[in-house]
Design an enzyme around this catalytic site. Structure first.
Site: not given
Ligand SMILES: Cc1cn([C@H]2C[C@H](O)[C@@H](COP(=O)(O)OP(=O)(O)O[C@H]3O[C@H](C)C(=O)[C@H](O)[C@H]3O)O2)c(=O)[nH]c1=O
Length: 188
Positions: A25, A64, A74, A134, A172
């Site tokens: 499956r 981050h 994580k 994650y 970033d």
């Molecule tokens: C991380 C996070 C973000 N958000 C919201 C905040 C923003 O409106 C949107 C995108 O957030 P951000 O640009 O920080 O997402 P990533 O660039 O994927 O950040 C992640 O990327 C790297 C790989 C990491 O290790 C962290 O887990 C995390 O910082 O999601 C949430 O609502 N909850 C959360 O836990």
């Protein structure tokens, strides 16, 4: 034991390999068990699951980390596509401060990486339409969400993509370099 656990060159960062039970499956896999992590000495309480979809190959997220009291361990896995995952030691006083480990985490390899508190985490997608799931051990706190410039030359990370081709958030693009980072995780 459903999940094999091994250490990378910086031993606090682990690679996990869940078993996949295939049949006509498809497959079944226990992708997380508290029991298997505890057997490897990892007693973590995850409180939040995250899901990040990246449409394009070459999407960079990171580097981050969240500062105490919202620091996060994580546990990262990829259910579609592939990433190069990177963890940088930002524990001030650690013998490996500023050093990093990396691993390809992919749906095909069915592997995972555990990035503990005290490490900045980042990834670059190696395929389009990559989906990263994650678990984290603390809730999101924007006020405690800090970062490190992904391609800071002092980090010496061999990313498979150049700055001109990387797809990054505006946040970033403006992360500080390691030399500008305050003490966030005093190493004891
Ligand atoms: C991380 C996070 C973000 N958000 C919201 C905040 C923003 O409106 C949107 C995108 O957030 P951000 O640009 O920080 O997402 P990533 O660039 O994927 O950040 C992640 O990327 C790297 C790989 C990491 O290790 C962290 O887990 C995390 O910082 O999601 C949430 O609502 N909850 C959360 O836990």
């Amino acid at each position: 034991m459903s999940i094999l656990v091994e250490s990378l060159a910086i031993p606090e960062v682990k690679i996990l390999r869940p078993k996949k039970h295939g049949d006509a499956r498809g497959f079944f896999s226990e992708t997380y068990t508290e029991r298997d992590l505890a057997a490897a000495g990892l007693t973590l309480t995850f409180v939040q699951d995250n899901h990040a979809f990246s449409a394009e190959k070459g999407t960079v997220r990171g580097l981050h980390f969240q500062t105490p009291p919202f620091a996060q361990d994580k546990l990262i896995r990829v259910v579609r596509g592939a990433i190069l995952d990177v963890a940088v030691d930002v524990r001030t006083g650690s013998a490996t401060y500023g050093q990093h480990v990396s691993a390809v985490i992919s749906a095909e390899a069915w592997n995972q990486i555990l990035v503990p508190i005290g490490f900045a985490h980042g990834l670059v997608t190696l395929e389009p339409n990559t989906e990263v799931l994650y678990k984290v051990t603390n809730y999101y706190s924007p006020e405690h969400d800090k970062g490190l410039l992904w391609n800071d030359p002092d980090l010496g990370i061999d990313w498979p993509i150049g700055e001109a081709d990387a797809i990054l958030s505006e946040k970033d693009k403006r992360q500080p370099r390691l030399a500008e980072l305050p003490v966030c995780f005093p190493y004891v």
